[in-house]
Design a protein around this motif. Structure first.
Motif, PDB file in Angstrom:
ATOM      1  N   ILE A   1       0.867  -1.180   0.000  1.00  0.00           N
ATOM      2  CA  ILE A   1       0.000   0.000   0.000  1.00  0.00           C
ATOM      3  C   ILE A   1       0.902   1.227   0.000  1.00  0.00           C
ATOM      4  N   GLU A   2       0.343   2.318  -0.436  1.00  0.00           N
ATOM      5  CA  GLU A   2       1.041   3.587  -0.391  1.00  0.00           C
ATOM      6  C   GLU A   2       0.180   4.577   0.374  1.00  0.00           C
ATOM      7  N   MET A   3       0.844   5.471   1.085  1.00  0.00           N
ATOM      8  CA  MET A   3       0.147   6.466   1.896  1.00  0.00           C
ATOM      9  C   MET A   3       0.620   7.850   1.455  1.00  0.00           C
ATOM     10  N   LEU A   4      -0.329   8.665   0.972  1.00  0.00           N
ATOM     11  CA  LEU A   4      -0.041  10.045   0.593  1.00  0.00           C
ATOM     12  C   LEU A   4      -0.190  10.918   1.835  1.00  0.00           C
ATOM     13  N   ASN A   5       0.868  11.624   2.173  1.00  0.00           N
ATOM     14  CA  ASN A   5       0.911  12.513   3.332  1.00  0.00           C
ATOM     15  C   ASN A   5       0.967  13.957   2.845  1.00  0.00           C
ATOM     16  N   LEU A   6       0.036  14.786   3.325  1.00  0.00           N
ATOM     17  CA  LEU A   6       0.060  16.222   3.083  1.00  0.00           C
ATOM     18  C   LEU A   6       0.166  16.887   4.447  1.00  0.00           C
TER      19      LEU A   6
ATOM     20  N   GLU B   1      -6.101  25.359   1.479  1.00  0.00           N
ATOM     21  CA  GLU B   1      -5.415  24.102   1.770  1.00  0.00           C
ATOM     22  C   GLU B   1      -4.016  24.133   1.170  1.00  0.00           C
ATOM     23  N   ASP B   2      -3.179  24.973   1.754  1.00  0.00           N
ATOM     24  CA  ASP B   2      -1.780  24.994   1.345  1.00  0.00           C
ATOM     25  C   ASP B   2      -0.999  24.038   2.237  1.00  0.00           C
ATOM     26  N   TRP B   3       0.013  23.399   1.660  1.00  0.00           N
ATOM     27  CA  TRP B   3       0.768  22.367   2.363  1.00  0.00           C
ATOM     28  C   TRP B   3       2.244  22.704   2.324  1.00  0.00           C
ATOM     29  N   ASP B   4       2.946  22.325   3.384  1.00  0.00           N
ATOM     30  CA  ASP B   4       4.385  22.568   3.475  1.00  0.00           C
ATOM     31  C   ASP B   4       5.205  21.393   2.964  1.00  0.00           C
ATOM     32  N   MET B   5       4.650  20.193   3.040  1.00  0.00           N
ATOM     33  CA  MET B   5       5.370  18.994   2.605  1.00  0.00           C
ATOM     34  C   MET B   5       4.357  17.980   2.099  1.00  0.00           C
ATOM     35  N   ALA B   6       4.758  17.249   1.075  1.00  0.00           N
ATOM     36  CA  ALA B   6       3.960  16.138   0.563  1.00  0.00           C
ATOM     37  C   ALA B   6       4.908  14.977   0.313  1.00  0.00           C
ATOM     38  N   PHE B   7       4.460  13.767   0.670  1.00  0.00           N
ATOM     39  CA  PHE B   7       5.270  12.595   0.339  1.00  0.00           C
ATOM     40  C   PHE B   7       4.391  11.363   0.273  1.00  0.00           C
ATOM     41  N   ILE B   8       4.904  10.363  -0.416  1.00  0.00           N
ATOM     42  CA  ILE B   8       4.238   9.061  -0.501  1.00  0.00           C
ATOM     43  C   ILE B   8       5.158   8.030   0.127  1.00  0.00           C
TER      44      ILE B   8
END
Length: 138
Positions: A23-28, A86-93
């Motif tokens: 599975i993959e998890m998208l983090n915002l 909804e601005d984000w500072d970091m995104a990762f999977i």
């Protein structure tokens, strides 16, 4: 309304999905300007971004043992489609070998101890479970 931790209902829905296969998890993530630790916590003052890196460092042993792999990360530059606030500072999977690895991680006492840094760091977040698919081209 902010979202930092999953609700019981969200965890139940996660557990109801298949647990075999990756599975993959998208983090915002949106960081606080200043981290907010509990009054009795020994961590010194720092930014939310610095507190999140403390979390990553503290949780790293557990995530490595369980086979977590960050497969993509970026600094979001602009929300082109979606709410402007909804601005984000970091995104990762993050990729997990299976859903059981994620559930094992969040139950691990060392991981749970590390989450004090995550909670102190975040003003808001989103965490989406993803099912990898192969894109077909004609």
């Amino acid at each position: 309304m902010t979202h930092i931790h999953p609700t019981r209902e969200q965890l139940a829905a996660f557990r109801a999905l298949p647990t075999d296969g990756p599975i993959e998890m998208l983090n915002l993530l949106r960081f606080r300007e200043q981290a907010r630790y509990p009054d009795d916590h020994p961590a010194g003052p720092c930014s939310g971004a610095d507190a999140y890196h403390r979390y990553l460092d503290a949780a790293g042993t557990v995530t490595a043992r369980l086979g977590l792999d960050v497969i993509w990360s970026a600094t979001p530059a602009l929300t082109l489609i979606g709410p402007a606030d909804e601005d984000w500072d970091m995104a990762f999977i993050a990729r997990y070998p299976d859903a059981s690895a994620f559930l094992t991680m969040i139950a691990d006492p060392d991981y749970q101890a590390a989450t004090v840094h995550r909670t102190a760091a975040l003003a808001d977040s989103r965490l989406l479970r993803l099912a990898p698919i192969a894109m077909q081209r004609d």
